[in-house]
Write an enzyme that holds these catalytic residues in place. Structure first.
Site, short mmCIF file in Angstrom:
data_model
loop_
_atom_site.label_atom_id
_atom_site.label_comp_id
_atom_site.label_asym_id
_atom_site.label_seq_id
_atom_site.Cartn_x
_atom_site.Cartn_y
_atom_site.Cartn_z
N HIS A 42 38.97 37.63 41.26
CA HIS A 42 40.37 37.36 41.65
C HIS A 42 40.95 36.19 40.86
CE1 HIS A 42 39.18 39.17 45.81
NE2 HIS A 42 39.16 40.07 44.84
N HIS A 93 45.06 46.26 44.98
CA HIS A 93 43.97 45.29 44.88
C HIS A 93 42.89 45.77 43.91
CE1 HIS A 93 41.54 41.85 45.83
NE2 HIS A 93 40.50 42.67 45.76
N ASP A 98 41.47 43.61 40.84
CA ASP A 98 40.05 43.43 40.53
C ASP A 98 39.75 43.85 39.08
OD1 ASP A 98 39.05 42.48 42.94
OD2 ASP A 98 38.52 44.48 43.70
N HIS A 120 33.53 47.11 40.42
CA HIS A 120 33.06 46.05 39.53
C HIS A 120 31.98 46.54 38.55
CE1 HIS A 120 35.45 43.38 41.84
NE2 HIS A 120 34.77 43.59 42.94
ZN LIG Z 1 38.68 42.10 44.97
#
Ligand SMILES: [Zn+2]
Length: 305
Positions: free
Chosen positions: A77, A236, A240, A263
């Site tokens: 973030h 969001h 990310d 991720h």
């Molecule tokens: Zn996040």
């Protein structure tokens, strides 16, 4: 288009998502061509940790950097804020093994960095230009970067949940600092109540609360104030991705498309691109007009609130 750092050092204290303990965070200006580096202020003589995709070691819940046995976790973030504001050179000092969670979005970091102010540096800003499509895939999830004159991010999630509207599971961001601040930076992370309870039993997510995440049970969103955007969940995910992609080491010129990525897959994509020099070129622009990405001019950056 020149490189940027912040004008003055600035600090804040937040809470570690996993530890639940206070974490001090400091930002310091850095010279040209330094890039983004982290340092642990609680470890005497700790080596700087470069924000590099090759140092990402675990991507279970967040993107975590490990270098010489030293760890800085949950960097995405903050890196999203740094990428969004077009900062090239910055030292981030943190007093624990994780970046504080703040409100679960990038907005508090954006506010703080805007408050520090920016200065232009005497070196051209370097971009990584994607020159051929690169795609990574695991099961039905995938992520790709394709050549594009600008930076566009498209993301689709697929949650079958009564609280996550089917009509709001796809989003697009045409990247500019303005669009980032207005459309993306305040989108919060989210978690399912049962997962959070399971994490707590393992002494994780001790600092997690409805102050720093959208929390969902089997039927609905538990936060009284509701959502900040109809499609806050997928926004969001773009936030990310922007942070994860900045670990490539440069702002990107390309189009990012992703389906159910996270991720791990974002990191795999960055490593795949960097693994072959035929995938990219490093480019610069002699003036701001010829640069296909719009960053706020220094004199138009104002602090709100
Ligand atoms: Zn996040």
């Amino acid at each position: 288009m020149n490189q940027r750092t912040i004008k003055t050092a600035i600090a804040v204290t937040g809470t570690g998502l996993h530890s639940g303990q206070p974490v001090d965070l400091e930002f310091h200006p850095q010279p040209i061509n330094t890039g983004i580096i982290f340092e642990r202020s609680d470890i005497v003589g700790s080596e700087p940790i470069p924000a590099s995709a090759f140092l990402v070691q675990d991507t279970m819940m967040s993107s975590n950097l490990v270098f010489g046995g030293t760890r800085v976790g949950t960097v995405e973030h903050l890196l999203s804020a740094v990428a969004g504001l077009g900062i090239d050179n910055l030292l981030i000092r943190v007093s624990a093994s994780e970046i504080p969670i703040m409100d679960g979005s990038a907005a508090p970091f954006v506010g703080l960095l805007l408050q520090a102010g920016f200065c232009e540096q005497e070196a051209l800003k370097r971009f990584i230009k994607i020159v051929r499509p690169v795609r990574v895939k695991v099961d039905d999830k995938w992520a790709e970067l394709r050549p594009y004159n600008g930076f566009e991010l498209n993301f689709e999630i697929d949650f079958d949940h009564p609280a996550i509207n089917k009509d709001f599971q796809h989003a697009q961001l045409q990247f500019s600092t303005q669009n980032f601040i207005e459309q993306l930076s305040s989108a919060r992370t989210f978690g399912f109540l049962r997962d959070i309870e399971a994490l707590r039993q393992n002494n994780l997510a001790l600092g997690g609360s409805m102050d720093n995440a959208i929390v969902i049970d089997d039927a609905s969103i538990l936060n009284e104030e509701g959502l900040r955007f109809h499609d806050e969940f997928v926004r969001h995910k773009i936030l990310d991705a922007l942070g994860d992609l900045y670990l490539i080491g440069y702002p990107i010129l390309g189009r990012f498309n992703a389906y159910k990525s996270g991720h791990a897959l974002n990191n795999m994509l960055v490593r795949e691109i960097l693994s072959d020099p035929n995938n990219f070129e490093i480019v610069t622009f002699d003036d701001n007009v010829s640069c296909p990405i719009e960053y706020l001019p220094l004199n138009r950056i104002t602090v709100e609130g």
